[in-house]
Design an enzyme around this catalytic site. Structure first.
Site, PDB file in Angstrom:
ATOM      1  N   GLU A 104      32.937  41.688  34.982  1.00  0.00           N
ATOM      2  CA  GLU A 104      31.494  41.857  35.238  1.00  0.00           C
ATOM      3  C   GLU A 104      30.731  42.033  33.925  1.00  0.00           C
ATOM      4  O   GLU A 104      29.595  41.587  33.798  1.00  0.00           O
ATOM      5  CB  GLU A 104      31.266  43.056  36.168  1.00  0.00           C
ATOM      6  N   GLU A 124      38.943  44.119  42.892  1.00  0.00           N
ATOM      7  CA  GLU A 124      38.539  45.384  43.518  1.00  0.00           C
ATOM      8  C   GLU A 124      39.014  45.507  44.967  1.00  0.00           C
ATOM      9  O   GLU A 124      39.360  46.592  45.424  1.00  0.00           O
ATOM     10  CB  GLU A 124      37.015  45.530  43.466  1.00  0.00           C
TER      11      GLU A 124
END
Ligand code: 3H9
Length: 697
Positions: A104, A124
């Site tokens: 990210e 995740e």
């Protein structure tokens, strides 16, 4: 304390370097250092910024050890917004595994360059989470909606090359990444390249039915899991809302995931899996034996699957069978498995051929003279195994590791059949061995420390998750399973049906109900084992009369087309069979049991608390090193739902006082033979403690 982030100007480029071993996770200090560096770069003489990492990898994600603690500023989403808002171009240079919050960070940078061996991903979901720092909003702007959903829902990293193909990486290079990245950044400056802020890109519209079809698919594929559904919600928000509103939605759903017991359970498993690979008392750097060549005794389903596990990791295997015919049969199963992988698109034809070429067959133990490890995988007959180990002792070179794949037999007794018990160990694979991740490594009394360390490390090489067990009947997994299956059979004869027992456990989250598992394993296995024992040693007839009656009717389970269920000869699809209910009712009457309705709650508690109670005994006896090891065994070997964290984690989550009260209730109702609380359970409750805090004697 020195910061893990350093900043210096190199040839007009502000270079931010992160050095936070082992995986450059985004700890508070890293976030703080990054923030300060990006702010410095706004006002100094640099013309662009390069973010790069020292060590083996680019940032591999948020620091998972900080989860569950109060959040500390700067928050990652805010930091990444500031990176994206930079007035000077920001380039991220990726190597190793750029994962989660790490990837990210790269997505918030204006350009991404990666070395060809690098991987990127958003894993995740494997922690019961969703990308919480803009991943669900930025990826669809770069790669489109479907590629985003596939990447985030699978959680599996992709290669730098693939990432470039779908628009997530701008340039892939070979050679020295730092040099390449520096010259790429300079080139961007020279070309006056624009500040390409991902948030400003638009997303191609998609039909809203796409999201519904993903949701429906997840209802089956990720049954009962909350994070995957929330991921779809976030990506849908990326399409329907502004970037800011989508980001807010992502933040809200990320927080919900964080507070969800599913994520707590999956984070527990992440660390438990890594802990399980470590042996208490053994130094991490202990010298290991070289394993370059492996022998396998027995070309049945297990032996063939084990051979494939080694060949798949590039390790040559010699498969030994008693005669040419058995060998051919064994090798043909291997051929069939590889052909299946090619057909399903898992392997190319060339890859399958290359792997298959590493497996040779022989019928003479002399072919094992040079192997570094032999794994015996013949059927469960201790005398046969002892005979084989006696022969291996003579055939194998000094220092070769002699392993047995037994599921139940005493590894100490098998080791005693050789002149070198220190070289003997158990390696218990799970079926199908080339697919299942779990490997129970059984440490016998005389197993040498370097033999144990070698097998634990080897497991990782062949992509298995190792857990060490000491010797006992059934080791960790199968020993615990006995109570689970016993209660399934008792619930069945006391009033349940195959369907009601299976539905209770499947709906609770098990991959398969226990009655279906029994049909899959074959009812004849237990039948034969019991037949070899005198009646008084066979246990409680209520727990075996029904399956034995089915075997006597020729219903051996899936393999004979009928067991507790009927199976379609072509599709193997199961269906209910009224004849089975008749058998259950008949046997219940014969044993004087008055059948009664049994609720799902009772079925679940009896089966799961039987597992928990035995797990506690296993801990107390030192058979398992830690509670988390047991959880890893059950999740990777027995279809226990990862989002419940394994039986020991689950018991803590329910509360040990509640578990003990229920077990005491079962003792009152069903007798103490099956329901005596493990002393450790009573001790932990008395101390107001939990299993998680238990350390081995
Ligand atoms: C996230 O990023 C959320 C964001 O979207 C939003 C935030 C707002 N943190 O696996 P290994 C430790 S969620 C802390 O044996 P390998 C690990 O415990 C995160 N520690 O090595 C072990 O410690 P020890 C998304 C971590 O080479 C050591 O590093 N990221 C972390 O086989 C070595 O690990 C992930 O989920 C971490 N993030 O594999 C990535 N990662 O030596 C999770 C590792 O004391 N990590 N450790 O036992 C991995 O998948 C693998 O560790 C990796 C390396 C592929 C990186």
């Amino acid at each position: 304390m020195t910061s893990p982030v350093s900043y210096k100007i190199v040839d007009d480029i502000g270079v931010i370097s992160i050095n936070n071993p082992p995986v450059n996770a985004l700890s508070q200090a890293v976030r703080q250092g990054l923030l300060e560096a990006i702010r410095s770069a706004q006002t100094d003489a640099s013309r662009a910024v390069l973010i790069q990492c020292d060590g083996r990898t680019f940032i591999a994600g948020a620091d998972i050890t900080e989860f569950g603690k109060p959040p500390a500023e700067p928050y990652l989403p805010d930091l990444l917004d500031e990176i994206e808002a930079s007035a000077k171009p920001v380039v991220a240079a990726l190597h190793g595994t750029a994962l989660g919050g790490g990837f990210e960070t790269a997505l918030a940078s204006h350009y991404r360059i990666a070395v060809d061996s690098g991987k990127v991903g958003l894993p995740e979901v494997k922690l019961g989470l969703l990308p919480g720092a803009g991943g669900t909003q930025r990826v669809p702007r770069l790669a489109g909606v479907e590629a985003t959903l596939d990447l985030i829902l699978s959680g599996t990293p992709i290669s730098a090359g693939h990432a470039a193909e779908i628009g997530l990486v701008d340039k892939v290079v070979t050679g020295n990444l730092y040099d390449e990245a520096l010259s790429y950044t300079k080139q961007l400056v020279n070309d006056n390249a624009p500040l390409r802020r991902t948030r400003e890109l638009t997303i191609d519209t998609v039909d809203s039915s796409l999201f519904d079809s993903y949701r429906q698919n997840l209802d089956k594929r990720a049954r009962k899991q909350t994070a995957p559904q929330r991921i779809v919600d976030c990506v849908e928000a990326a399409v329907t809302l502004s970037f800011e509103a989508g980001q807010k939605r992502e933040r809200q759903l990320f927080t919900e995931c964080m507070q969800d017991s599913q994520s707590v359970a999956m984070q527990h498993l992440f660390f438990a899996e890594r802990e399980a690979a470590k042996i208490i008392g053994l130094p991490r750097d202990i010298a290991r034996r070289e394993i370059e060549q492996v022998g396998i005794i027995g070309g049945g389903t297990m032996g063939g699957g084990i051979a494939m596990s080694f060949a798949n990791a590039g390790i040559p295997v010699t498969l030994i069978e008693v005669n040419a015919e058995a060998l051919e049969r064994g090798l043909s199963i291997v051929d069939k498995n590889y052909a299946g992988s090619v057909k399903r698109g898992k392997l190319s034809k060339e890859q399958a051929q290359q792997r298959r070429s590493l497996i040779e067959g022989d019928t003479d133990y002399a072919a094992l003279a040079d192997v570094d490890l032999v794994i015996e995988a013949v059927f469960e007959d201790v005398e046969l195994k002892k005979d084989i180990f006696g022969r291996l002792d003579k055939a194998c070179k000094p220092g070769a590791i002699l392993a047995t794949n037994t599921s139940y037999q005493d590894v100490n007794e098998i080791a005693a059949a050789t002149s070198r018990p220190e070289d003997v160990i158990g390696t218990h694979f799970f079926s199908p061995a080339h697919i299942m991740k779990l490997l129970e490594v059984v440490r016998a009394d005389k197993t040498a420390a370097d033999v144990l360390a070698t097998c634990m490390a080897l497991a990782k090489r062949i992509r298995k998750t190792p857990v060490m067990s000491r010797v006992c009947y059934g080791f960790i997994g199968n020993r615990m399973l006995q109570g689970y299956f016993r209660e399934a059979q008792l619930c069945l004869i006391e009033g349940g049906t195959p369907e009601s027992i299976d539905a209770a456990m499947y709906d609770w989250g098990m991959a398969m109900g226990p009655i279906s598992v029994a049909d899959l394993a074959g009812l004849d296995v237990g039948y034969k084992a019991r037949a070899a024992l005198p009646v008084e040693k066979r246990g409680d007839p209520r727990s075996y009369r029904v399956p034995d009656a089915l075997v006597e009717m020729g219903r051996l389970g899936q393999k004979s087309g009928a067991g507790f269920y009927a199976y379609d000869a072509e599709t193997r699809k199961k269906s209910s069979d009224p004849a089975v209910l008749e058998v259950i009712e008949r046997e219940a009457t014969a044993l004087g049991i008055e059948r009664r309705p049994i609720e799902a709650d009772e079925i679940i508690d009896r089966l799961i608390f039987a597992l928990v109670n035995e797990g506690l005994r296993i801990l107390e006896e030192g058979i398992a090193q830690r509670p988390g090891d047991i959880d890893v065994v059950y999740v990777y070997g027995y279809g226990f739902p990862a989002w419940r964290g394994g039986p020991m984690h689950y018991a803590d989550a329910v509360g040990l006082e509640t578990v003990l009260a229920r077990i005491n209730e079962f003792r009152e109702r069903f007798g103490e033979e099956n329901w005596t609380p493990a002393p450790l359970l009573e001790k932990l409750v008395a101390e107001n403690s939990s299993i998680r805090l238990f350390s081995p004697p």
